[in-house]
Motif scaffolding. Sequence first.
Motif, PDB file in Angstrom:
ATOM      1  N   THR A  12       0.833  -1.202   0.000  1.00  0.00           N
ATOM      2  CA  THR A  12       0.000   0.000   0.000  1.00  0.00           C
ATOM      3  C   THR A  12       0.871   1.256   0.000  1.00  0.00           C
ATOM      4  O   THR A  12       0.627   2.192  -0.756  1.00  0.00           O
ATOM      5  N   SER A  90      -2.799   1.367  15.157  1.00  0.00           N
ATOM      6  CA  SER A  90      -3.713   0.622  14.275  1.00  0.00           C
ATOM      7  C   SER A  90      -3.920  -0.794  14.764  1.00  0.00           C
ATOM      8  O   SER A  90      -2.970  -1.460  15.188  1.00  0.00           O
ATOM      9  N   ASP A  94      -5.224  -3.755   9.647  1.00  0.00           N
ATOM     10  CA  ASP A  94      -6.007  -2.595   9.231  1.00  0.00           C
ATOM     11  C   ASP A  94      -5.109  -1.383   8.934  1.00  0.00           C
ATOM     12  O   ASP A  94      -4.650  -0.701   9.843  1.00  0.00           O
ATOM     13  N   SER A  96      -6.082   1.403   7.605  1.00  0.00           N
ATOM     14  CA  SER A  96      -6.808   2.676   7.445  1.00  0.00           C
ATOM     15  C   SER A  96      -6.394   3.777   8.430  1.00  0.00           C
ATOM     16  O   SER A  96      -6.302   4.925   8.016  1.00  0.00           O
ATOM     17  N   LEU A  99      -3.431   5.384   6.881  1.00  0.00           N
ATOM     18  CA  LEU A  99      -3.761   6.107   5.645  1.00  0.00           C
ATOM     19  C   LEU A  99      -4.488   7.410   5.965  1.00  0.00           C
ATOM     20  O   LEU A  99      -4.225   8.444   5.352  1.00  0.00           O
ATOM     21  N   GLU A 100      -5.397   7.364   6.933  1.00  0.00           N
ATOM     22  CA  GLU A 100      -6.113   8.586   7.317  1.00  0.00           C
ATOM     23  C   GLU A 100      -5.138   9.630   7.866  1.00  0.00           C
ATOM     24  O   GLU A 100      -5.245  10.813   7.570  1.00  0.00           O
ATOM     25  N   ASP A 119      -7.624   7.752  -1.185  1.00  0.00           N
ATOM     26  CA  ASP A 119      -9.028   7.320  -1.251  1.00  0.00           C
ATOM     27  C   ASP A 119      -9.171   6.057  -2.096  1.00  0.00           C
ATOM     28  O   ASP A 119      -9.890   5.132  -1.734  1.00  0.00           O
ATOM     29  N   MET A 122      -8.002   3.083  -0.241  1.00  0.00           N
ATOM     30  CA  MET A 122      -8.935   2.681   0.834  1.00  0.00           C
ATOM     31  C   MET A 122     -10.153   1.950   0.248  1.00  0.00           C
ATOM     32  O   MET A 122     -10.783   1.139   0.924  1.00  0.00           O
ATOM     33  N   ASP A 123     -10.492   2.255  -1.025  1.00  0.00           N
ATOM     34  CA  ASP A 123     -11.658   1.614  -1.656  1.00  0.00           C
ATOM     35  C   ASP A 123     -11.341   0.220  -2.193  1.00  0.00           C
ATOM     36  O   ASP A 123     -12.249  -0.529  -2.552  1.00  0.00           O
TER      37      ASP A 123
END
Length: 426
Positions: A12, A90, A94, A96, A99-100, A119, A122-123
């Motif tokens: 990622t 985290s 996960d 996210s 990433l946030e 984004d 994340m999708d």
Amino acid sequence: MNVADSRRLATTLEKLGYKITKDLAESDLIILNTCVVRQSAEDKAIGRLSSLKSLKIQKPDLVINLMGCLIGVHGNPAIQKRFPWVDVFSPPSDPSPLLEFLAKQPGKSESEEWRSKIDSIMDEEYSRPEDNESLAVSENIPIVLGCSHACAYCIIPSKRGREISRPFEHIVNEATAYVEHGAKELVLLGQIVDRYGLDLPEKPNLETLLYELSGIPKLRRLRFLTSHPNWMTDGLIDAVAKLPKVMPHIEVPAQAGDDDILKAMRRRYTSLEYRSLIQKIRDRIPNVSIGTDIIVGFPGESIDAFNNTKQLLADLKMDVAHLARYSPRPNTYAARYLADDVPADEKMRRFRELEILQEQISTEINSKVLGQKTSVLFEGKSKRRWRGRNPNNKLVFVDSEENLLGQERDVQITWTGPWSMIGNLI
Ligand code: SAM
């Protein structure tokens, strides 16, 4: 599982332009992915975390992400308070929260491109390698996340959450993408991997998944772990025997060989049932190798109970035994209700006794391969030698000037030890 989680997060981050460095001082982002299955693993994570403080002081822009079971699915406020120099916390598997955090980073959050990249990541439904990315020869794919079994000693259900099987198509898509990007072997992971699909509406199972993945043309090898004795179906065992790409290698922990201890551990099988399962696996899968896990010093383990476990190992002669000394883990049934009554030095004594026994067994089993031909998939180099695994998951080293990375080659074994072998290319 942590190796797989780290790998997915690295993929990622590579999509965002990050690169891996071996030099800690050079890094802009450090992710510490933690395991707390035993106290020793937790202590190690805490030690590493403490040592990162000075780096953060020298380099305030450095982003430190603490991930995994030390945080757990429900968060860990005590750890968050204790390590204020950590920027992001985290749960396992996960990406996210990180990433946030990165999406809001000063200097970057203004960039439309940066935010839309994050984004779209994340999708994504499954981890998709980059076009130019080359993957490891052997890649792990988690197929069951979490665990709902609640063995008395085990912290995993409370840290990784309840059992969730990933959708069949996501796994197939991910596996196909991994193979297209160079992976030759896939290892399917789950705490009880053979329970795959039981929570999904269409009820797929591990057996059908193995058949499906076997159809990926360039895939050479498939493995799965870890099995639980109660969930290994005959269909699954037969699939391993039938499908040439599924390696004859099973990891099925016994944990103990004494019925009272097995009951107290809440494993829900007897030593006799375990023995019968091993016999069945050996009868149906030719040349299979079997690994087990054993915990010594579980609460209430008398010398007789320990000797029953020792006898189980002596009788069954497993290829590998992963041994552990019982360590009470917070909020588990055993830590709450059972006294940790085997002294530390006695746990160590029992551990060593089994270690010596298993070393003899593994030495004897491996020596049968001496002089024989075995097929090795090469995964990399250790010092000057090429390192790979044979179908039974035995580590094989070979001296060669050729680039063997990712190749599956026949090797004649010239030396065997309990934990590895050496051979020559044929
Ligand atoms: N899900 C698999 C199972 O339970 O069979 C593997 C779980 S765990 C990641 C790997 C091994 O750690 C277990 O098989 C067990 O032998 C060991 N383990 C788990 N909890 C432990 C504890 N509290 N003390 C010592 N060893 C432990």
